[in-house]
Design a protein around this motif. Sequence first.
Motif, PDB file in Angstrom:
ATOM      1  N   VAL A  81     -30.968  26.009 -16.915  1.00 45.29           N
ATOM      2  CA  VAL A  81     -32.136  25.674 -16.100  1.00 45.29           C
ATOM      3  C   VAL A  81     -32.257  24.166 -15.943  1.00 45.29           C
ATOM      4  N   ASP A  82     -32.172  23.685 -14.720  1.00 45.77           N
ATOM      5  CA  ASP A  82     -32.403  22.271 -14.394  1.00 45.77           C
ATOM      6  C   ASP A  82     -31.553  21.325 -15.228  1.00 45.77           C
ATOM      7  N   ASN A  83     -30.298  21.646 -15.369  1.00 43.39           N
ATOM      8  CA  ASN A  83     -29.386  20.794 -16.136  1.00 43.39           C
ATOM      9  C   ASN A  83     -28.569  19.899 -15.225  1.00 43.39           C
ATOM     10  N   ILE A  84     -27.887  18.930 -15.842  1.00 45.17           N
ATOM     11  CA  ILE A  84     -26.933  18.073 -15.143  1.00 45.17           C
ATOM     12  C   ILE A  84     -25.533  18.476 -15.597  1.00 45.17           C
ATOM     13  N   TYR A  85     -24.618  18.639 -14.649  1.00 40.08           N
ATOM     14  CA  TYR A  85     -23.272  19.097 -14.968  1.00 40.08           C
ATOM     15  C   TYR A  85     -22.250  18.034 -14.582  1.00 40.08           C
ATOM     16  N   ALA A  86     -21.188  17.964 -15.363  1.00 38.37           N
ATOM     17  CA  ALA A  86     -20.166  16.939 -15.128  1.00 38.37           C
ATOM     18  C   ALA A  86     -19.571  17.067 -13.731  1.00 38.37           C
ATOM     19  N   SER A  87     -19.388  18.298 -13.272  1.00 39.78           N
ATOM     20  CA  SER A  87     -18.808  18.538 -11.949  1.00 39.78           C
ATOM     21  C   SER A  87     -18.945  20.018 -11.614  1.00 39.78           C
ATOM     22  N   ASP A  88     -18.722  20.339 -10.340  1.00 37.09           N
ATOM     23  CA  ASP A  88     -18.701  21.740  -9.937  1.00 37.09           C
ATOM     24  C   ASP A  88     -17.629  22.496 -10.710  1.00 37.09           C
ATOM     25  N   ALA A  89     -16.475  21.878 -10.844  1.00 40.47           N
ATOM     26  CA  ALA A  89     -15.338  22.531 -11.502  1.00 40.47           C
ATOM     27  C   ALA A  89     -15.643  22.829 -12.967  1.00 40.47           C
ATOM     28  N   PHE A  90     -16.359  21.908 -13.638  1.00 36.91           N
ATOM     29  CA  PHE A  90     -16.657  22.144 -15.045  1.00 36.91           C
ATOM     30  C   PHE A  90     -17.614  23.321 -15.219  1.00 36.91           C
ATOM     31  N   LEU A  91     -18.639  23.401 -14.363  1.00 39.45           N
ATOM     32  CA  LEU A  91     -19.573  24.525 -14.468  1.00 39.45           C
ATOM     33  C   LEU A  91     -18.843  25.841 -14.228  1.00 39.45           C
ATOM     34  N   GLU A  92     -17.943  25.852 -13.255  1.00 42.36           N
ATOM     35  CA  GLU A  92     -17.158  27.060 -13.004  1.00 42.36           C
ATOM     36  C   GLU A  92     -16.327  27.429 -14.229  1.00 42.36           C
ATOM     37  N   LYS A  93     -15.744  26.417 -14.876  1.00 44.85           N
ATOM     38  CA  LYS A  93     -14.942  26.663 -16.076  1.00 44.85           C
ATOM     39  C   LYS A  93     -15.819  27.174 -17.217  1.00 44.85           C
ATOM     40  N   LEU A  94     -17.019  26.612 -17.362  1.00 43.73           N
ATOM     41  CA  LEU A  94     -17.925  27.050 -18.415  1.00 43.73           C
ATOM     42  C   LEU A  94     -18.253  28.537 -18.256  1.00 43.73           C
ATOM     43  N   ILE A  95     -18.541  28.963 -17.032  1.00 40.86           N
ATOM     44  CA  ILE A  95     -18.899  30.362 -16.785  1.00 40.86           C
ATOM     45  C   ILE A  95     -17.698  31.284 -16.985  1.00 40.86           C
ATOM     46  N   SER A  96     -16.562  30.894 -16.464  1.00 42.37           N
ATOM     47  CA  SER A  96     -15.379  31.755 -16.538  1.00 42.37           C
ATOM     48  C   SER A  96     -14.767  31.793 -17.931  1.00 42.37           C
ATOM     49  N   SER A  97     -15.206  30.899 -18.838  1.00 42.15           N
ATOM     50  CA  SER A  97     -14.680  30.884 -20.202  1.00 42.15           C
ATOM     51  C   SER A  97     -15.487  31.771 -21.141  1.00 42.15           C
ATOM     52  N   CYS A  98     -16.309  32.631 -20.559  1.00 42.31           N
ATOM     53  CA  CYS A  98     -17.109  33.577 -21.341  1.00 42.31           C
ATOM     54  C   CYS A  98     -16.658  34.989 -20.966  1.00 42.31           C
ATOM     55  N   PRO A  99     -15.642  35.525 -21.623  1.00 44.24           N
ATOM     56  CA  PRO A  99     -15.020  36.778 -21.188  1.00 44.24           C
ATOM     57  C   PRO A  99     -15.904  38.010 -21.296  1.00 44.24           C
ATOM     58  N   VAL A 100     -16.997  37.951 -22.082  1.00 40.32           N
ATOM     59  CA  VAL A 100     -17.883  39.118 -22.211  1.00 40.32           C
ATOM     60  C   VAL A 100     -19.278  38.820 -21.672  1.00 40.32           C
ATOM     61  N   LEU A 101     -19.424  37.770 -20.864  1.00 35.77           N
ATOM     62  CA  LEU A 101     -20.735  37.388 -20.324  1.00 35.77           C
ATOM     63  C   LEU A 101     -21.302  38.520 -19.470  1.00 35.77           C
TER      64      LEU A 101
ATOM     65  N   LEU B 193     -26.970  31.625 -25.122  1.00 30.25           N
ATOM     66  CA  LEU B 193     -27.107  30.182 -24.945  1.00 30.25           C
ATOM     67  C   LEU B 193     -28.079  29.920 -23.801  1.00 30.25           C
ATOM     68  N   LYS B 194     -29.205  29.226 -24.123  1.00 28.33           N
ATOM     69  CA  LYS B 194     -30.213  28.904 -23.121  1.00 28.33           C
ATOM     70  C   LYS B 194     -30.510  27.415 -23.202  1.00 28.33           C
ATOM     71  N   LEU B 195     -30.206  26.690 -22.129  1.00 27.96           N
ATOM     72  CA  LEU B 195     -30.371  25.238 -22.095  1.00 27.96           C
ATOM     73  C   LEU B 195     -31.239  24.849 -20.907  1.00 27.96           C
ATOM     74  N   THR B 196     -32.227  24.004 -21.158  1.00 30.70           N
ATOM     75  CA  THR B 196     -33.099  23.491 -20.104  1.00 30.70           C
ATOM     76  C   THR B 196     -33.166  21.972 -20.205  1.00 30.70           C
ATOM     77  N   ASN B 197     -32.952  21.293 -19.064  1.00 31.25           N
ATOM     78  CA  ASN B 197     -32.991  19.828 -19.005  1.00 31.25           C
ATOM     79  C   ASN B 197     -31.953  19.195 -19.926  1.00 31.25           C
ATOM     80  N   ALA B 198     -30.750  19.692 -19.877  1.00 28.03           N
ATOM     81  CA  ALA B 198     -29.664  19.148 -20.691  1.00 28.03           C
ATOM     82  C   ALA B 198     -28.605  18.553 -19.783  1.00 28.03           C
ATOM     83  N   SER B 199     -27.864  17.611 -20.316  1.00 29.50           N
ATOM     84  CA  SER B 199     -26.735  17.021 -19.602  1.00 29.50           C
ATOM     85  C   SER B 199     -25.455  17.535 -20.252  1.00 29.50           C
ATOM     86  N   LEU B 200     -24.639  18.234 -19.469  1.00 30.30           N
ATOM     87  CA  LEU B 200     -23.437  18.865 -20.005  1.00 30.30           C
ATOM     88  C   LEU B 200     -22.206  18.060 -19.600  1.00 30.30           C
ATOM     89  N   ALA B 201     -21.606  17.439 -20.592  1.00 33.77           N
ATOM     90  CA  ALA B 201     -20.424  16.618 -20.352  1.00 33.77           C
ATOM     91  C   ALA B 201     -19.198  17.493 -20.158  1.00 33.77           C
TER      92      ALA B 201
END
Length: 473
Positions: free
Chosen positions: A172-192, A148-156
């Motif tokens: 790359v250069d995205n907008i995130y709903a919150s710090d907590a959501f980005l952390e959840k997005l990363i940690s929800s990928c068990p084989v990343l 998954l590669k996203l540039t200039n996206a807004s992540l709800a």
Amino acid sequence: MSERGVACRRTREDMISVLPDDLLCQILYNVPTKTAVMTSVLSTRWRSIWLSIPHLDLQSDDFPNFTAFANFISRFLDFSKGSSRLHKLKLESWNLDFVSGYLDPCCLITDWINNAVTRKVQHLDILYPWIVKKMPLSIYTCETLVSLKLTNASLADCEYVSLPCLKIMHLVDNIYASDAFLEKLISSCPVLEDLTFVGNRDTEYNLRVLRVRSKSLKSLVVDLDGNTDMDSETTGKGVVIDAPGLDYLSLEDYQSTSFVISKLSFSAKVYVNVGFDMAFDTAVIDSSKRSVVRTFFTMLSNVRDMTLSGTTLRIISLYLKHELLPQFPHLIRLHSVFYNSDLGKLPNILQSCPNLKSLVLEPEEFKMNELLVLSSSSSSVPECLRSSLEHVEIKTLIRGAVAEMELVKYFLENSAVLKKLKLCLRRGRMNEESFILMELLRLRRCSPCCEVVIQLEELNETRQSMVRYYTFL
């Protein structure tokens, strides 16, 4: 020649066209869609092969306007409905100024992504020149996504995130709903395994703390150098990394004022280009900033391979005016870019690397009469020069300046177990070249088995770079 002979010759010349459709699709899968479409003019055999490729890789610059770009994508997705899968969707658009009034790019992108998710997409790569409002929530639960590669996206925000197969994620250069959501997005990928995070936007980057927690992560690239102004928007920003399996960490950060990096593995390679949110025209570092620098390098103290930028070396040089660096007992390879004004601190830096085996230096180009003072008394020679340093390379071109020769002399006269010193010499007039080579030959060597390898660059008649080597035993 008979008709049969002509037919046989054509068959021999076009052996690729007799391959089965599945194999032709596999060949075209590895080229951009524009190239695949061009094969349709080869013959009737090729006319519709590209429509069966489970792969869409397009740039809007290949079309006269966004309308043509959007219509092509929609037609392709309609034509290929018979295929159960769309393995890859890669879209790059840079000419959204040509969007027709009745087209809503955000709605179209949402439809295309949802279509791809429904068809079990494995690789999703979306790049646009401005923020795409709210990426569809379907990407957060796509069980087939591998990349998954996203540039200039807004992540709800999304309550439930599960990406069980995702191994590569570039944000790359995205907008995130919150710090907590980005952390959840990363940690929800068990084989990343591969994560790149870039936040270079001066006005849109809205995270306070980047938290990366992953047991599977092997490569992490963080680039947060978009805003170097020390104001209320940057003060207090931080990075937290808890990824014990990392093999590679690249950290470029001119914004953050705090860092927490859990113990890295001994095999990790680290690239550091960190400014610690610090002004470079200062002559001293206050105690709070020194504490940040000390803590940061203590967290990296067990790595074996480290590369340091000139900016970070400038801060280390200032830091060394007050206290010594933490020890790096496991470091065996160091690659450093230096501003020449900081090279005088090189012995102090090496003193913190007692088991260093390989050193690569990239100083600035010296002025011919510029001076360099490096301590070389027996009591101050770093431990690694006396017992472990085997390879030294100076990548900056040697022109015979006084400081250059002092730097070479320092290593030859103080490195007891040095096996190879590699230099790069720019081919000049014969007498200048001979003078430099003779000066190098006169230098005393502490190590009896040291060889000096000189890479001699020159220009031939076609102005192309050529390389010759001299080796002095």
